[in-house]
Design a protein around this motif. Structure first.
Motif, mmCIF file in Angstrom:
data_model
loop_
_atom_site.group_PDB
_atom_site.id
_atom_site.type_symbol
_atom_site.label_atom_id
_atom_site.label_comp_id
_atom_site.label_asym_id
_atom_site.label_seq_id
_atom_site.Cartn_x
_atom_site.Cartn_y
_atom_site.Cartn_z
ATOM 1 N N PRO A 235 44.945 -48.755 -42.869
ATOM 2 C CA PRO A 235 44.391 -49.109 -44.180
ATOM 3 C C PRO A 235 44.038 -47.871 -44.990
ATOM 4 O O PRO A 235 43.735 -46.809 -44.429
ATOM 5 N N ASP A 236 44.088 -48.001 -46.296
ATOM 6 C CA ASP A 236 43.736 -46.887 -47.172
ATOM 7 C C ASP A 236 42.247 -46.583 -47.113
ATOM 8 O O ASP A 236 41.827 -45.437 -47.273
ATOM 9 N N LYS A 237 41.452 -47.621 -46.873
ATOM 10 C CA LYS A 237 40.014 -47.420 -46.735
ATOM 11 C C LYS A 237 39.379 -48.645 -46.096
ATOM 12 O O LYS A 237 39.977 -49.730 -46.055
ATOM 13 N N LYS A 238 38.164 -48.459 -45.589
ATOM 14 C CA LYS A 238 37.372 -49.552 -45.051
ATOM 15 C C LYS A 238 36.066 -49.601 -45.826
ATOM 16 O O LYS A 238 35.388 -48.583 -45.964
ATOM 17 N N VAL A 239 35.739 -50.787 -46.331
ATOM 18 C CA VAL A 239 34.577 -50.935 -47.204
ATOM 19 C C VAL A 239 33.597 -51.940 -46.594
ATOM 20 O O VAL A 239 33.992 -53.046 -46.194
ATOM 21 N N LEU A 240 32.341 -51.566 -46.529
ATOM 22 C CA LEU A 240 31.296 -52.459 -46.032
ATOM 23 C C LEU A 240 31.078 -53.603 -47.013
ATOM 24 O O LEU A 240 30.874 -53.376 -48.201
ATOM 25 N N TYR A 241 31.157 -54.844 -46.517
ATOM 26 C CA TYR A 241 30.919 -55.972 -47.413
ATOM 27 C C TYR A 241 29.723 -56.829 -47.002
ATOM 28 O O TYR A 241 29.215 -57.629 -47.793
ATOM 29 N N LYS A 242 29.237 -56.626 -45.768
ATOM 30 C CA LYS A 242 28.132 -57.483 -45.331
ATOM 31 C C LYS A 242 27.397 -56.846 -44.163
ATOM 32 O O LYS A 242 28.024 -56.288 -43.264
ATOM 33 N N VAL A 243 26.081 -56.920 -44.199
ATOM 34 C CA VAL A 243 25.248 -56.533 -43.067
ATOM 35 C C VAL A 243 24.368 -57.726 -42.739
ATOM 36 O O VAL A 243 23.657 -58.243 -43.606
ATOM 37 N N ILE A 244 24.444 -58.194 -41.499
ATOM 38 C CA ILE A 244 23.661 -59.363 -41.113
ATOM 39 C C ILE A 244 23.218 -59.218 -39.664
ATOM 40 O O ILE A 244 24.019 -58.902 -38.783
#
Length: 287
Positions: free
Chosen positions: A24-33
């Motif tokens: 992948p070009d990047k990994k982005v944080l979308y959720k912290v639970i």
């Protein structure tokens, strides 16, 4: 000798494609639970002045395991065709001690996050596709079909409803007539797609093998029929005698020859083009 040399070059080229690495070009944080961080593995298309469509894939693994790498090959192809492609992390039982209901919540969170951040991603918020295989296909279906199971800490004014769904042998029925009844014991129909079909659903493309011993083929036929009877656009593409997971590519399943991967991604491409999410002809052969 000249022809033999050409054949050897072709074989090397085919092996190189099959062995290609996808990152992948990047990994982005979308959720912290509950202390767990979930990321979107993003494959970006070429820069575009006009916002593109987006697709979010959810991996399979019975809601218990799995990896986003399962859909890296599909993501890389669709990004090369001009849309933002994402393979999403979501909580699974073996890692996070969660249930299928938590998986559905995370699926909704992922779709909502993409729509909420559409401008930054250069994505059209009205062209977001949910997709996945097996249990991940179930998650994709549920983002469209299931009410509730929302994360109360998110901005619920932003819809988690996808604009289209592509399902690769997804779980359609979580009762004893399908798959996963023991994992949702006492709540068998709560997130069972066959039990929540209604009108005004997004268009869906479904792939299933008649030889599937994990998710009965009857489930796929029934769901597709129920969708059409409710006035929705739903197309089921049948693969004779193929078992569960037949759609996987050689990156995820090294012993795959990519024939069925090519055919399913070809039809996916045609479906997305018909919706106006892609342009031009598929750059992959049907077989």
């Amino acid at each position: 000798m000249k022809n033999l040399f050409k054949i050897l070059i072709l074989i090397c080229a085919i092996n190189n494609i099959a062995a290609q690495d996808y990152t992948p070009d990047k990994k982005v944080l979308y959720k912290v639970i509950n202390g767990d961080s979930l990321f979107l593995h993003i494959f970006e298309p070429k820069p575009s002045k006009k916002p593109t469509a987006a697709i979010v894939f959810f991996f399979g693994g019975g809601w218990s395991g799995g990896t986003p790498k399962q859909f890296y090959q599909q993501s890389a192809y669709l990004a090369s065709r001009g849309m933002l492609a994402i393979s999403a992390e979501y909580r699974v039982n073996k890692v996070h001690g969660t249930s299928p209901f938590d998986c559905v919540e995370d699926g909704k969170s992922a779709i909502r996050w993409v729509r909420a951040n559409a401008k930054e991603l250069n994505v059209n918020p009205d062209k977001i596709v949910a997709s996945g295989g097996s249990a991940g296909g179930h998650v994709a279906l549920c983002t469209a079909l299931i009410d509730g199971l929302e994360n109360s800490e998110e901005d619920l004014s932003i819809s988690a409803m996808p604009n289209a769904v592509v399902g690769y042998n997804p779980v359609f029925d979580t009762t004893e007539n399908g798959y996963g009844a023991k994992k949702v014991a006492g709540r068998e129909t709560e997130i069972s797609p066959c039990h929540h079909v209604k009108s005004d659903m997004p268009p869906m493309l479904l792939f299933h093998g008649t030889g599937d011993k994990t998710v009965p083929f009857e489930n796929a036929k029934r769901f597709n029929r129920l969708m059409q009877e409710a006035g929705n656009k739903s197309k089921l593409i049948v693969f004779d005698d193929e078992g569960h997971g037949f759609f996987n590519g050689s990156f995820f399943r090294p012993n795959s020859e990519d024939k069925l991967f090519n055919e399913t991604i070809y039809h996916t491409d045609k479906f997305l083009k018909k919706l106006g999410y892609l342009k031009g002809r598929p750059t992959i052969e049907k077989e």
